[in-house]
Design a protein around this motif. Structure first.
Motif, mmCIF file in Angstrom:
data_model
loop_
_atom_site.group_PDB
_atom_site.id
_atom_site.type_symbol
_atom_site.label_atom_id
_atom_site.label_comp_id
_atom_site.label_asym_id
_atom_site.label_seq_id
_atom_site.Cartn_x
_atom_site.Cartn_y
_atom_site.Cartn_z
ATOM 1 N N ALA B 23 48.865 40.815 52.108
ATOM 2 C CA ALA B 23 48.644 42.091 51.420
ATOM 3 C C ALA B 23 49.207 43.276 52.199
ATOM 4 N N ARG B 118 44.415 56.402 44.423
ATOM 5 C CA ARG B 118 44.230 55.041 43.909
ATOM 6 C C ARG B 118 45.569 54.314 44.039
ATOM 7 N N ILE B 123 45.410 41.052 44.163
ATOM 8 C CA ILE B 123 44.050 40.619 43.850
ATOM 9 C C ILE B 123 43.466 39.813 45.007
ATOM 10 N N GLY B 124 44.253 38.910 45.595
ATOM 11 C CA GLY B 124 43.745 38.109 46.718
ATOM 12 C C GLY B 124 44.258 36.694 46.677
ATOM 13 N N ASP B 204 39.938 34.281 43.645
ATOM 14 C CA ASP B 204 39.664 35.469 42.836
ATOM 15 C C ASP B 204 40.067 35.339 41.376
ATOM 16 N N LEU B 205 41.009 34.471 41.078
ATOM 17 C CA LEU B 205 41.510 34.375 39.709
ATOM 18 C C LEU B 205 42.114 32.986 39.502
ATOM 19 N N ILE B 400 39.091 41.794 29.214
ATOM 20 C CA ILE B 400 39.160 42.677 30.379
ATOM 21 C C ILE B 400 40.392 42.342 31.213
ATOM 22 N N HIS B 401 40.729 43.250 32.109
ATOM 23 C CA HIS B 401 41.835 43.141 33.072
ATOM 24 C C HIS B 401 43.197 43.155 32.389
ATOM 25 N N SER B 402 43.659 42.000 31.905
ATOM 26 C CA SER B 402 44.998 41.913 31.338
ATOM 27 C C SER B 402 44.931 41.206 30.014
ATOM 28 N N GLU B 409 52.203 42.906 36.913
ATOM 29 C CA GLU B 409 51.112 43.890 36.886
ATOM 30 C C GLU B 409 49.743 43.231 36.751
ATOM 31 N N ILE B 413 45.335 44.544 41.458
ATOM 32 C CA ILE B 413 44.188 45.385 41.256
ATOM 33 C C ILE B 413 44.499 46.660 42.062
ATOM 34 N N TYR B 414 43.513 47.459 42.330
ATOM 35 C CA TYR B 414 43.797 48.679 43.088
ATOM 36 C C TYR B 414 42.657 48.914 44.064
ATOM 37 N N LYS B 415 42.906 49.782 45.019
ATOM 38 C CA LYS B 415 41.818 50.247 45.870
ATOM 39 C C LYS B 415 41.902 51.764 45.954
ATOM 40 N N TYR B 416 40.771 52.380 46.272
ATOM 41 C CA TYR B 416 40.747 53.820 46.472
ATOM 42 C C TYR B 416 40.819 54.111 47.965
#
Lengths: 444, 444
Positions: B23, B118, B123-124, B204-205, B400-402, B409, B413-416
């Motif tokens: 990442a 943001r 995602i991981g 995670d997915l 949800i999500h996609s 895309e 995901i995103y982080k703040y």
């Protein structure tokens, strides 16, 4: 809104049908419904507060018998200064937010006369399970209507009379609007929760608002996506280059301004070379606020004998969300070790670094696996209102969809629309005689 | 990439650790890794095709014994014209896509010196479970590296030798790069699937690529979010105002250009007033392509006696994804009935309306609960390449999500991030003497 006596399955199916109507209403129609809800609640103030007083009476008896905590009784009370007014103002605040429905986020010309558009739309049916606070029902109803989602609401049993009174007022108000009655439904029996959690065909998203135990129970008992967080194990990494006064201010705020909040700090990681320089001032400031430190051997030695409110940390302390004036302290050699600790022990909520070194801060923010990564700021900023989202559905530690404080945007998904003129797919391709797509990005 | 003999739990934990390194890699480092994978596969061409030939040999024997379908054998074959070249080109195509990592999507000045940002991030750890096609492994490895996600890959047993040869080449290539070896792991035993699906802490997915049965099995057996779709029950609503030639072209394309695809049409809804006007031309065009119609009484009567390849529809036909040259036909009075049918029987994949009336088309597109809603275009356009996404992870019918065709895309995901100067939260609020947030939206 309807106070439903239907079975959970029937309620969910009716909510799904209503969601299909709600999704097509104009922003004006949805905003009108919010105005009507505000007026209806205003007019029903006396009945609602009387119902709330009956809930409170029972709760106070239960508290006196030791069956309920005093803090829960306090959260029940709609008559507390400002609470009613805040609830009503919240509805108009939500109404006045930018419309989240129908925003075009991508437009592509696929070919002449063939255009692709990505448009935001509601998710569908939300299941909101919450505990004592009766004002949440008005807040959630407002968010659902604004975002075009149907919602099934299940509140805690201690607030039943308040919920019924509020939902009756909302129901009467909505019956004058274009929002279908089944779009917002109140379920009052606790037995319905497991049944609702099994309805993954009709319910699209579960939002729990309550204790860690509630969230954990829900996450473990449903295949419906859950938006929220069970734990908030936030850490701060204190480096040797941090200014001592700045560090003390931030750590004290993060630990003591609201210890029970999910965004309060629970673990302080101290760079080894900061142990005898910056760390003692931070520890003194925490001690002055009554914070108990649970230290490893190195950090304890650095404070001895000046600070006495210290216990030896156990391994479990670094996995514990204390939610109180207790802070675990651990010494780490460097940034990599701090990041590794956070990514192993953290809950992916919010992490901060205190440093004067920009490169170090950027590396920290990029590497920690959390919804919030802060440099020289308190973890307590992790909040939808503070982020400027106007409202907050909750704080998510999920890795998909929405992460961190979630506002109206988190209640939206999108759909792709294509407008053509009889276009067929078979004429496009790479081979000879085939047409190529244009794929021109258009302004949105 | 490593061909792991570790337990699924250890593999997932190692992938999670590797994801934290991946990442933080620059776009250049990730792109260099893709260049290295391309070169490594190119150099290992002969070994890989030899391994694939061994898989094929076994599969052909199994097919001869009636234990494997001929179409599966065909999908296994990496030696088919263009397949190897497409696989290699795909890696460079993914490399050359815009970097999805680190895109700033929101910037807000919370207060002087306190800025919220943001930023997109991976995602991981992805778990990809796929069936026969051996080229998928290279495709998925490329997508994972490009998007900064670690991936655990589990392929079908028929391609084991091919997978091992490809993963060995990729592993050797990656060992020369900054991508950690554990970032891409290949798991070969079927028994590991239930174990992997239980690892919701480290994975995670899940992205299944294969039959409806595979996807359904995975969705029913994990709490990890699943990106994909089990069913593709697409409908077209034919109205009386549609041009007959346009309608025939679109419906024929949607049914016959690739009947086994998830975006092919399975149900034709015919407006009652179109039964004797537009519908017969559409039905004739379908009949000419060998399509069997399963009609309700009204639509059958409209065609009698001109078209003979007609059966009576059963209720189950309107819930069936035929994946063949069969089409269910149902008469509906109007737009509302068509929408209600789709929202009850559809799979939320892709729906189309054929009409000359723009208002009717817009209402349809807004009201159908599906990832794709088209006006006068074939449902077969629902595809990541056709949408111009460059690549496709799959088509999602999630809420949800996609949703819809998912490109890079969908793996983000995103982080703040907050950058402050020692800011604390307790000084902000509504009361007297409290500071107010500025919440100024900044350019991104």
């Amino acid at each position: 809104m309807s106070l439903t006596n239907a079975s959970p399955a029937d309620a969910a199916r009716a909510a799904k049908s209503a969601s299909h109507v709600l999704a097509t209403l104009s922003a004006e129609a949805r905003n009108d419904a919010l105005t009507a809800i505000h007026a209806g609640l205003t007019a029903a103030r006396d009945e609602i507060l009387a119902a709330n007083a009956r809930d409170l009476e029972l709760a106070r008896q239960a508290a006196a018998d030791g069956k309920l905590s005093a803090s829960l009784v306090s959260r029940l009370d709609l008559g507390k200064t400002g609470k009613w007014e805040d609830m009503l103002k919240g509805i108009l605040d939500v109404r006045d937010l930018e419309d989240p429905v129908g925003r075009v986020t991508l437009r592509t010309k696929l070919d002449d006369g063939l255009e692709l558009e990505r448009v935001t739309c509601p998710i569908g049916v939300l299941l909101i399970i919450f505990e004592a606070r009766p004002e949440v029902i008005a807040n959630i109803a407002a968010l659902a209507v604004k975002s075009g989602n149907a919602a099934i609401l299940k509140g805690g049993k201690e607030s039943t009379e308040s919920f019924v009174a509020i939902s009756t007022a909302i129901s009467n108000a909505l019956s004058q609007t274009q929002v279908p009655n089944d779009a917002i439904q109140l379920v009052t029996t606790r037995e319905s929760i497991p049944q609702l959690l099994a309805l993954d065909r009709d319910i699209d998203l579960v939002i729990p608002r309550g204790s860690n135990e509630l969230v954990r129970y829900i996450k473990e008992n449903t295949k419906i996506p859950v938006l929220g967080h069970a734990d908030g194990l936030c850490s701060i990494y204190l480096t040797a280059s941090a200014d001592a006064k700045l560090a003390a201010d931030v750590v004290v705020d993060a630990k003591t301004s609201y210890p029970a909040a999910c965004n309060s700090v629970e673990t302080l990681l101290v760079q080894e070379s900061a142990l005898t320089t910056v760390f003692p001032a931070v520890a003194s400031a925490l001690a002055a606020k009554g914070v108990e430190l649970r230290c490893d051997a190195a950090s304890k030695a650095a404070l001895f004998p000046e600070i006495t409110n210290i216990k030896d940390a156990t391994p479990e302390d670094y996995n514990t969300e204390f939610l109180s004036l207790t802070l675990a302290v651990k010494t780490v050699p460097d940034l990599s070790a701090a990041i590794a600790h956070i990514n192993t022990h953290g809950s992916h909520h919010t992490e901060a670094i205190l440093t004067a070194d920009q490169a170090e801060a950027e590396r920290f923010m990029s590497a920690v696996d959390a919804s919030g990564a802060y440099w020289n700021a308190s973890t307590r900023f992790a909040d939808g209102m503070r982020y400027g989202f106007g409202t907050e559905v909750g704080i998510s530690t999920n890795k998909i969809h929405s992460r961190g404080p979630v506002g109206l945007e988190g209640l939206m998904i999108y759909k792709y629309k294509i407008r053509g003129q009889g276009h067929v797919s078979a004429v496009y391709g790479e081979g000879e005689g085939k047409k190529r797509f244009k794929h021109e990005r258009l302004a949105v």
